[in-house]
Design a protein around this motif. Structure first.
Motif, mmCIF file in Angstrom:
data_model
loop_
_atom_site.group_PDB
_atom_site.id
_atom_site.type_symbol
_atom_site.label_atom_id
_atom_site.label_comp_id
_atom_site.label_asym_id
_atom_site.label_seq_id
_atom_site.Cartn_x
_atom_site.Cartn_y
_atom_site.Cartn_z
ATOM 1 N N ASP A 36 -2.334 0.269 11.628
ATOM 2 C CA ASP A 36 -2.684 0.972 10.388
ATOM 3 C C ASP A 36 -3.752 0.241 9.596
ATOM 4 O OD1 ASP A 36 -0.839 2.935 11.004
ATOM 5 O OD2 ASP A 36 0.681 2.215 9.581
ATOM 6 N N LEU A 37 -3.746 -1.084 9.684
ATOM 7 C CA LEU A 37 -4.740 -1.888 8.975
ATOM 8 C C LEU A 37 -6.036 -2.049 9.771
ATOM 9 C CD1 LEU A 37 -2.426 -4.674 7.530
ATOM 10 C CD2 LEU A 37 -3.588 -2.858 6.245
ATOM 11 N N HIS A 80 0.835 -1.188 0.000
ATOM 12 C CA HIS A 80 0.000 0.000 0.000
ATOM 13 C C HIS A 80 0.874 1.243 0.000
ATOM 14 C CE1 HIS A 80 -3.682 -2.229 0.766
ATOM 15 N NE2 HIS A 80 -3.004 -2.943 1.640
ATOM 16 N N ALA A 81 0.303 2.312 -0.477
ATOM 17 C CA ALA A 81 0.996 3.597 -0.406
ATOM 18 C C ALA A 81 1.227 3.926 1.065
ATOM 19 C CB ALA A 81 0.157 4.680 -1.068
ATOM 20 N N GLY A 82 2.258 4.617 1.362
ATOM 21 C CA GLY A 82 2.557 4.976 2.731
ATOM 22 C C GLY A 82 3.415 3.950 3.440
ATOM 23 N N ASP A 97 11.407 -6.309 19.836
ATOM 24 C CA ASP A 97 10.959 -5.015 19.315
ATOM 25 C C ASP A 97 9.917 -5.272 18.217
ATOM 26 O OD1 ASP A 97 10.528 -2.482 18.347
ATOM 27 O OD2 ASP A 97 12.617 -2.083 17.834
ATOM 28 N N ILE A 98 8.659 -5.159 18.582
ATOM 29 C CA ILE A 98 7.574 -5.406 17.625
ATOM 30 C C ILE A 98 6.867 -4.112 17.228
ATOM 31 C CG2 ILE A 98 7.190 -7.791 18.364
ATOM 32 C CD1 ILE A 98 4.711 -6.731 19.904
ATOM 33 N N ARG A 99 7.530 -2.984 17.441
ATOM 34 C CA ARG A 99 6.883 -1.703 17.130
ATOM 35 C C ARG A 99 6.460 -1.607 15.675
ATOM 36 N NH1 ARG A 99 11.267 2.146 19.742
ATOM 37 N NH2 ARG A 99 12.494 0.495 18.785
ATOM 38 N N GLY A 100 7.294 -2.075 14.758
ATOM 39 C CA GLY A 100 6.925 -2.021 13.344
ATOM 40 C C GLY A 100 5.690 -2.862 13.060
ATOM 41 N N LEU A 101 5.646 -4.067 13.630
ATOM 42 C CA LEU A 101 4.480 -4.925 13.475
ATOM 43 C C LEU A 101 3.253 -4.282 14.101
ATOM 44 C CD1 LEU A 101 3.121 -7.626 12.726
ATOM 45 C CD2 LEU A 101 3.940 -8.514 14.933
ATOM 46 N N GLN A 102 3.400 -3.750 15.301
ATOM 47 C CA GLN A 102 2.282 -3.092 15.970
ATOM 48 C C GLN A 102 1.733 -1.953 15.123
ATOM 49 O OE1 GLN A 102 4.499 -2.404 19.702
ATOM 50 N NE2 GLN A 102 2.667 -3.199 20.730
ATOM 51 N N ASN A 103 2.618 -1.130 14.591
ATOM 52 C CA ASN A 103 2.174 -0.001 13.770
ATOM 53 C C ASN A 103 1.449 -0.474 12.517
ATOM 54 O OD1 ASN A 103 3.229 1.878 15.568
ATOM 55 N ND2 ASN A 103 5.184 2.006 14.500
ATOM 56 N N SER A 104 1.983 -1.503 11.872
ATOM 57 C CA SER A 104 1.358 -2.023 10.651
ATOM 58 C C SER A 104 -0.016 -2.608 10.946
ATOM 59 C CB SER A 104 2.238 -3.081 9.997
ATOM 60 O OG SER A 104 3.447 -2.504 9.564
ATOM 61 N N LEU A 105 -0.117 -3.388 12.020
ATOM 62 C CA LEU A 105 -1.414 -3.963 12.387
ATOM 63 C C LEU A 105 -2.403 -2.866 12.738
ATOM 64 C CD1 LEU A 105 -0.240 -6.994 14.555
ATOM 65 C CD2 LEU A 105 -1.193 -7.075 12.230
ATOM 66 N N ILE A 132 0.557 -7.854 3.227
ATOM 67 C CA ILE A 132 -0.227 -8.697 4.114
ATOM 68 C C ILE A 132 0.494 -10.024 4.364
ATOM 69 C CG2 ILE A 132 -2.413 -9.952 4.380
ATOM 70 C CD1 ILE A 132 -2.854 -6.992 4.674
ATOM 71 N N ASP A 133 1.055 -10.610 3.309
ATOM 72 C CA ASP A 133 1.715 -11.904 3.480
ATOM 73 C C ASP A 133 2.905 -11.801 4.432
ATOM 74 O OD1 ASP A 133 3.024 -10.422 1.458
ATOM 75 O OD2 ASP A 133 3.855 -12.228 0.563
ATOM 76 N N HIS A 134 3.583 -10.657 4.430
ATOM 77 C CA HIS A 134 4.706 -10.457 5.345
ATOM 78 C C HIS A 134 4.198 -10.370 6.792
ATOM 79 C CE1 HIS A 134 8.629 -9.260 6.752
ATOM 80 N NE2 HIS A 134 8.100 -8.184 7.309
ATOM 81 N N LEU A 135 3.097 -9.668 6.995
ATOM 82 C CA LEU A 135 2.529 -9.558 8.337
ATOM 83 C C LEU A 135 2.045 -10.920 8.835
ATOM 84 C CD1 LEU A 135 0.522 -6.240 7.983
ATOM 85 C CD2 LEU A 135 2.671 -6.591 9.214
ATOM 86 N N ILE A 136 1.433 -11.694 7.950
ATOM 87 C CA ILE A 136 0.989 -13.045 8.316
ATOM 88 C C ILE A 136 2.185 -13.874 8.778
ATOM 89 C CG2 ILE A 136 0.064 -15.216 7.383
ATOM 90 C CD1 ILE A 136 -1.832 -13.425 5.644
ATOM 91 N N SER A 137 3.281 -13.780 8.050
ATOM 92 C CA SER A 137 4.495 -14.521 8.437
ATOM 93 C C SER A 137 5.026 -14.066 9.789
ATOM 94 C CB SER A 137 5.587 -14.348 7.382
ATOM 95 O OG SER A 137 5.223 -14.983 6.200
ATOM 96 N N GLN A 138 5.041 -12.761 10.011
ATOM 97 C CA GLN A 138 5.538 -12.244 11.282
ATOM 98 C C GLN A 138 4.693 -12.731 12.456
ATOM 99 O OE1 GLN A 138 5.743 -7.933 10.068
ATOM 100 N NE2 GLN A 138 7.568 -8.044 11.364
#
Length: 155
Positions: free
Chosen positions: A84-85, A18-20, A74-82, A25-31
């Motif tokens: 945002d969705l 996505h823009a931004g 450090d799951i901040r990136g995952l938290q932010n992505s989840l 999604i597949d990367h988040l599922i893997s994480q």
């Protein structure tokens, strides 16, 4: 758990970008799947110690181990992505750590057009029960919380 598309066909990862800068999604599922596997490893490695905990408290002890492990990463990136969705931010996972990850995984799989064998009704009921039990255990350990009052302000 091998997720499939709703039509039963084998999953072919969609490369959703996505823009931004929102991750695919597949990367988040893997994480999230990897985090759940890590929690399972934590439980397995502590099985002997968990067996010594009284049955009525064992689930809570295991959850405490899961939560402590999650907070070492450090799951901040995952938290932010989840977040945002609109899935979750995992900021209130302390009462039901693995279950909150499973709920997030189910939402991600649905966003990707896949089904899962995750028992959502059970997780929702367990989540509500875990919140109540955490409150009860905290009160038992620390005593009742002080009544909340509005501070006075003088003009």
């Amino acid at each position: 758990m091998a997720p499939e598309h709703a039509d039963g066909t084998a999953h072919m990862s969609r490369q959703i970008q996505h823009a931004g800068g929102v991750p695919r999604i597949d990367h988040l599922i893997s994480q999230v799947t990897d985090l759940i596997a890590e929690l399972d490893e934590v439980s397995a490695s502590a099985a002997e110690q968990l067996a010594k905990v009284p049955e009525g408290r064992r689930r809570h002890a295991e959850n405490l181990l899961h939560y402590a492990h999650l907070r070492t990463i450090d799951i901040r990136g995952l938290q932010n992505s989840l977040h945002d969705l609109g899935v979750t931010s995992l900021t209130t996972a302390e009462s039901f750590t693995r279950g909150r990850l499973e709920l997030a995984l189910n939402a991600l799989l649905a966003m990707d057009g896949r089904t899962s064998d995750i028992d959502i009704a059970r997780l929702i009921a367990d989540d509500a029960r875990a919140d109540l039990e955490l409150d009860r255990n905290a009160t038992e350990l620390f005593g009742p919380s002080a009544p909340r009052t509005c501070p006075r302000t003088s003009w």
